[in-house]
Design an enzyme around this catalytic site. Structure first.
Site, PDB file in Angstrom:
ATOM      1  N   ASP A 511       5.426  11.570 -11.887  1.00 29.91           N
ATOM      2  CA  ASP A 511       4.465  10.966 -10.874  1.00 29.91           C
ATOM      3  C   ASP A 511       3.143  10.883 -11.796  1.00 29.91           C
ATOM      4  O   ASP A 511       3.193  11.252 -13.020  1.00 29.91           O
ATOM      5  CB  ASP A 511       4.176  12.217  -9.642  1.00 29.91           C
ATOM      6  CG  ASP A 511       3.474  11.560  -8.883  1.00 29.91           C
ATOM      7  OD1 ASP A 511       3.481  10.064  -8.556  1.00 29.91           O
ATOM      8  OD2 ASP A 511       3.207  12.283  -7.945  1.00 29.91           O
ATOM      9  N   GLU A 514       0.934   5.964 -14.259  1.00 30.65           N
ATOM     10  CA  GLU A 514       0.636   4.667 -14.331  1.00 30.65           C
ATOM     11  C   GLU A 514      -0.362   4.659 -15.611  1.00 30.65           C
ATOM     12  O   GLU A 514      -0.108   3.210 -16.018  1.00 30.65           O
ATOM     13  CB  GLU A 514      -0.342   4.145 -13.362  1.00 30.65           C
ATOM     14  CG  GLU A 514       0.350   4.264 -11.716  1.00 30.65           C
ATOM     15  CD  GLU A 514       0.823   5.666 -11.302  1.00 30.65           C
ATOM     16  OE1 GLU A 514       1.595   5.654 -10.698  1.00 30.65           O
ATOM     17  OE2 GLU A 514       0.117   6.672 -11.507  1.00 30.65           O
ATOM     18  N   ASP A 587       2.480   6.437  -3.012  1.00 30.46           N
ATOM     19  CA  ASP A 587       1.873   6.970  -1.678  1.00 30.46           C
ATOM     20  C   ASP A 587       1.601   5.967  -0.438  1.00 30.46           C
ATOM     21  O   ASP A 587       0.377   5.717  -0.159  1.00 30.46           O
ATOM     22  CB  ASP A 587       0.789   7.389  -2.115  1.00 30.46           C
ATOM     23  CG  ASP A 587       0.930   8.821  -3.286  1.00 30.46           C
ATOM     24  OD1 ASP A 587       1.935   9.269  -3.330  1.00 30.46           O
ATOM     25  OD2 ASP A 587      -0.049   9.128  -4.086  1.00 30.46           O
TER      26      ASP A 587
END
Length: 914
Positions: A511, A514, A587
């Site tokens: 997670d 990015e 999300d």
């Protein structure tokens, strides 16, 4: 939760509320490129420099204004793909070229000159291959296949290439008396962000100065285009002339807006264009920030009569122009010429690979929350599934299972005995997934930090020091996963020896990759931080999550000596990520709009090579009303990756917490998923071998049906199931398009027969969403559900045979151990084909390499759409013996049922109906 961590959460929440993301006008290279208007091409080709050496064609082009020369390389790749590379002829230093995304260097073929005149040359690998027309002045490429013009390159004259140049010398203090004109020029340069660019409080200094590239492509005859995930947008891409361009820049955008072209967690720079019978594609291999403008127009084309063109008679033909603009790198574009849709998928997979075959357990239901309180909480949730007779395979732990957000550790207060937890799950044939993010807490006593620092494995700031940013642990360094040595070291951390208290039922979730940096520019790494090889983050930003998932998957494979398949879920992704596992849409919110948008988002990802994708069931943030949560479970059960997930501030929502009636509805649909696991596993194998998406837009299976081209609220699972989730509150009916001329569809619950092609209003209740089986297909199922997929390995099979208008049907079943690489290493698999024709259902081998042995049997057969009862049914076994068997026939539903069969899955056999 440690006090330090608690404060960090509060800080993060405030940051998320005030986070700002760039619009196109905030992006300097976009402003610069938009100064170049179409129809004013500055580049000319020097045809006298053309060389055909080996399997490549090279020639020079030059900018008539700047006199800068570029080198163009053209390749014809076997399978109707044309590759175009454009780079500086003599750059000051190398420019970034994306590594590791292509599975190998593509197989090319020799180009020959077909035609030539003063202003053009036509190249081709042969009569049946693509033809490449090079026009010199102005520079343009036209790509044709089968005598039809498919794509034009630079037809709008928007080729843009900022060559590397030395930084202008700084003015001395004596040079203070600038003229007003000079000052205006300087201010204009600053506005264009050539060497420095500001956004809010952040200043981005550019080591190499302006390095942007861009190019336009015209798709002839196409008005329907798709792809370039991921955006919370419609499936069919929209024209952007008066809107923001689509942005490909991986960002942690918490609570992202619906119907926005803003880039979010992942990106795949692939566009597909479709028209009746033909599909084409453009794969733009560039990992820097990329903006995509789309425009559409009607172009007058000469009307062709026979082999002659009547130029006086014209017909309007649609054309879509796609303009790619990237911050840095080179131009490296693959033109996928099809011509069929499935040809396109094969061509793209030839470049970036197919979907990794997942372990069977990962296709079951996953239960997750940020975060479960402690080990006792996890064990109670696990027991709750058994108590309420709901199957599930995997429970997940978020960041709070670690010691102060130090990954590869356990909070021994909350999880005093992680091994016992895993042993307990293993005894129930279930798995555990834990999170591992790429940020590393700055703590000399934390072995991951100290070892990575000693090996110089962290991303550097612009001064060459380890970059320190804020994330969940507080001050954090970021692993430089672009460094092969760092990836190798990181993979080793997943070994049982190094990862304390890990076992063979523990899998991973990447997670925040990015990567996310609290209080960073757009909550991410500054663009001028440095990676391995001295490359700036701006050059390769979109590859970061790709590399972390690669290393994690490698680590999980290594710990079993390459025997067991890994499972890794990633939030950030790029082209080629399909080779390493699964992804999800990030999300989302517990709102009806996010349920609705999840379908086009997943379709966009699916046609871009990543079949193993899903959206958090129920919405990550917020509290879904019971109706929304039930509808989301019903949708998620028919999507590739099926996980319930929620935020720490959301109310608990395990499937049994919303009352008995809602529990029953959720239980039913999860059980439906488990009964269909053989079908899911088979179509994932098909995706792995042939690159056909698991979740398919209607036009993929019905490429000539124009009415399917804009459909995004229904889809196909494989080729056999048509699914239309209910995405509106209090819905009592949905409108469904049943595609395909002459097709037959059957309601999977009532077996009602519907003749396509038509659009119908179908009633719905809370008990169901519309799911229809396509006539002409055979779906393998299990006859009963276990506590998890592991309990069902020896459960008998059922075959659901749905007859088409010709009373025929075909289907497949792939079977192996469900978890290892033995299907590849030693052909330990079975691939069976089931065929119904002329009153005979047969089982035969679809791949004679398979050697897997199984005791599993087909116990039940349903023939749906049999219009009359047979007089008898006989089974013909592989040993030559025959046996008349009983059957049931329902004249109302036209369903024939065979039960209590003992037909070995691995054997050839026939069932004759007479």
């Amino acid at each position: 939760m440690e006090p330090e961590h608690e404060a960090q959460v509060e800080e993060c929440s405030a940051t998320e509320e005030t986070a700002q993301y760039k619009t196109c006008n905030d992006i300097a290279f976009y402003r610069r490129q938009k100064l170049l208007k179409s129809g004013n091409c500055l580049f000319h080709a020097r045809l006298d420099t053309l060389s055909l050496s080996g399997n490549e064609a090279k020639f020079q082009i030059f900018n008539a204004d700047t006199k800068v020369f570029l080198l163009v390389e053209v390749y014809s790749i076997v399978g109707n793909v044309v590759r175009i590379k454009i780079n500086e002829l003599a750059p000051l230093k190398p420019r970034y070229e994306v590594p590791d995304v292509l599975v190998k260097e593509p197989l090319t073929q020799r180009l020959i000159v077909l035609e030539k005149d003063e202003n053009s040359i036509t190249l081709s690998p042969g009569e049946n291959g693509p033809q490449i027309l090079i026009t010199a002045k102005p520079f343009q490429l036209d790509i044709s296949l089968q005598q039809e013009l498919v794509l034009s390159v630079n037809s709008l004259g928007l080729l843009y290439f900022e060559h590397l140049q030395p930084k202008p010398e700084q003015k001395t203090s004596a040079e203070t008396n600038e003229s007003s004109a000079a000052k205006s020029e300087k201010e204009a340069d600053n506005d264009l962000g050539l060497w420095e660019e500001k956004f809010n409080a952040f200043c981005d200094t550019k080591l190499s100065g302006p390095t942007s590239v861009g190019l336009d492509f015209s798709l002839h005859g196409y008005e329907h285009v798709y792809g370039i995930p991921q955006h919370a947008e419609t499936f069919q891409l929209k024209p952007t002339e008066d809107e923001e361009p689509y942005r490909l820049f991986n960002l942690d955008v918490f609570g992202h807006k619906l119907h926005s072209p803003l880039g979010i967690y992942g990106s795949v720079p692939l566009i597909l264009a479709h028209k009746p019978k033909k599909t084409a594609g453009i794969f733009w291999l560039n990992a820097s920030e990329t903006l995509v403008d789309i425009s559409q127009r009607a172009v007058a084309k000469p009307l062709t009569i026979g082999i002659h063109q009547d130029v006086k008679k014209v017909r309007p033909e649609p054309q879509t122009d796609v303009r790619w603009m990237s911050e840095s790198g080179i131009i490296d574009a693959f033109l996928l010429l099809g011509p069929s849709t499935y040809d396109i998928f094969k061509q793209y997979a030839q470049l970036t690979g197919t979907q990794a075959l997942p372990s069977l357990f990962s296709l079951g239901y996953h239960q997750c929350r940020y975060s479960y309180d402690d080990q006792a909480d996890v064990e109670q949730v696990d027991a709750g599934f058994d108590e309420h007779d709901i199957p599930y395979d995997t429970i997940w732990l978020d960041i709070d299972h670690t010691r102060g957000n130090r990954y590869f550790t356990w909070d021994k207060t909350k999880f005093p005995n992680p091994k016992r937890l895993q042993q307990r799950l293993k005894s129930k044939k279930r798995k555990l997934v834990v999170i591992s993010d790429p940020h590393v807490k700055v703590d000399e006593k934390y072995y991951i930090y100290s070892q990575a620092k000693a090996r110089d494995f962290f991303v550097k700031d612009s001064t060459g020091e380890d970059f320190i940013g804020l994330c969940w642990p507080g001050e954090s360094c970021y692993l430089d996963v672009t460094n092969p040595l760092a990836r190798d070291w990181y993979a080793d951390q997943y070994s049982f020896k190094r990862y304390e208290c890990s076992s063979d039922v523990l899998y991973l979730w990447n997670d925040m990759n990015e990567p996310s940096v609290f209080k960073g520019p757009e909550q991410s790494l500054p663009r001028n931080v440095l990676h391995h090889g001295g490359w700036e983050n701006r050059d390769l930003h979109n590859l970061y999550g790709f590399y972390q998932q690669m290393a994690t998957a490698d680590g999980l494979s290594r710990r079993s000596a390459e025997k067991e398949r890994p499972f890794v879920l990633t939030r950030s992704f790029f082209a080629g990520s399909q080779r390493y596992g699964a992804m999800w849409t990030g999300d989302n919110m517990a709102e009806w709009g996010f349920l609705k948008i999840s379908i086009p988002m997943l379709l966009s990802i699916s046609i871009s090579g990543i079949s193993f994708c899903g959206a958090d069931v129920g919405g990550f943030f917020g509290d879904p009303e019971p109706e929304l949560l039930v509808r989301w479970y019903q949708a998620g059960a028919y999507q590739p990756f099926f996980r319930g997930h929620s935020h720490t501030e959301s109310k608990r929502r395990e499937p049994w917490l919303l009352g008995e009636e809602n529990t029953k509805l959720i239980r039913n649909v999860i059980q439906e998923r488990y009964l269909l696991l053989p079908y899911w596993y088979t179509i994932f194998y098909e995706a792995h071998v042939t690159a056909k998406p698991v979740m398919r837009p209607l036009w993929v299976e019905f490429p000539e049906d124009v009415d399917t081209f804009g459909v995004e609220d229904e889809y196909l699972v494989g080729n056999a199931l048509l699914v239309h989730p209910v995405t509106d509150a209090e819905a009592t009916a949905v409108t469904i398009l049943f595609p395909g001329s002459g097709e037959v569809w059957y309601d999977v619950k009532t077996f009602q027969r519907l003749q396509a092609r038509q659009t119908m209003t179908v009633s719905v209740t809370m008990e169901n969403i519309p799911v229809f089986q396509r006539g002409g297909t055979v779906i393998p199922k299990k006859t009963k559900v276990g506590k998890s997929s592991g309990w069902m390995s020896e459960v008998p099979y059922a075959l659901q045979v749905a007859l088409d208008s010709k009373n025929s049907a075909t289907g497949e079943l792939f079977l192996d151990d469900g978890h290892s690489f033995a299907y590849q290493a030693s052909n330990q698999f079975l691939y069976r084909k089931f065929h119904f024709h002329n009153g005979v259902l047969s089982s035969s081998c679809a791949d004679d390499r398979g050697k897997y042995k199984t005791k599993c049997v087909v116990e039940m057969v349903l023939i749906v759409g049999m219009k009359a009862s047979p007089s008898s049914v006989m089974v013909c076994y592989s040993d030559g013996t025959e046996k008349v068997i009983p059957f049931k026939y329902d004249a109302k539903t036209c369903v024939l049922t065979l039960e209590n069969l003992v037909l070995n899955v691995g054997n050839d056999w026939k069932v004759k109906f007479s």
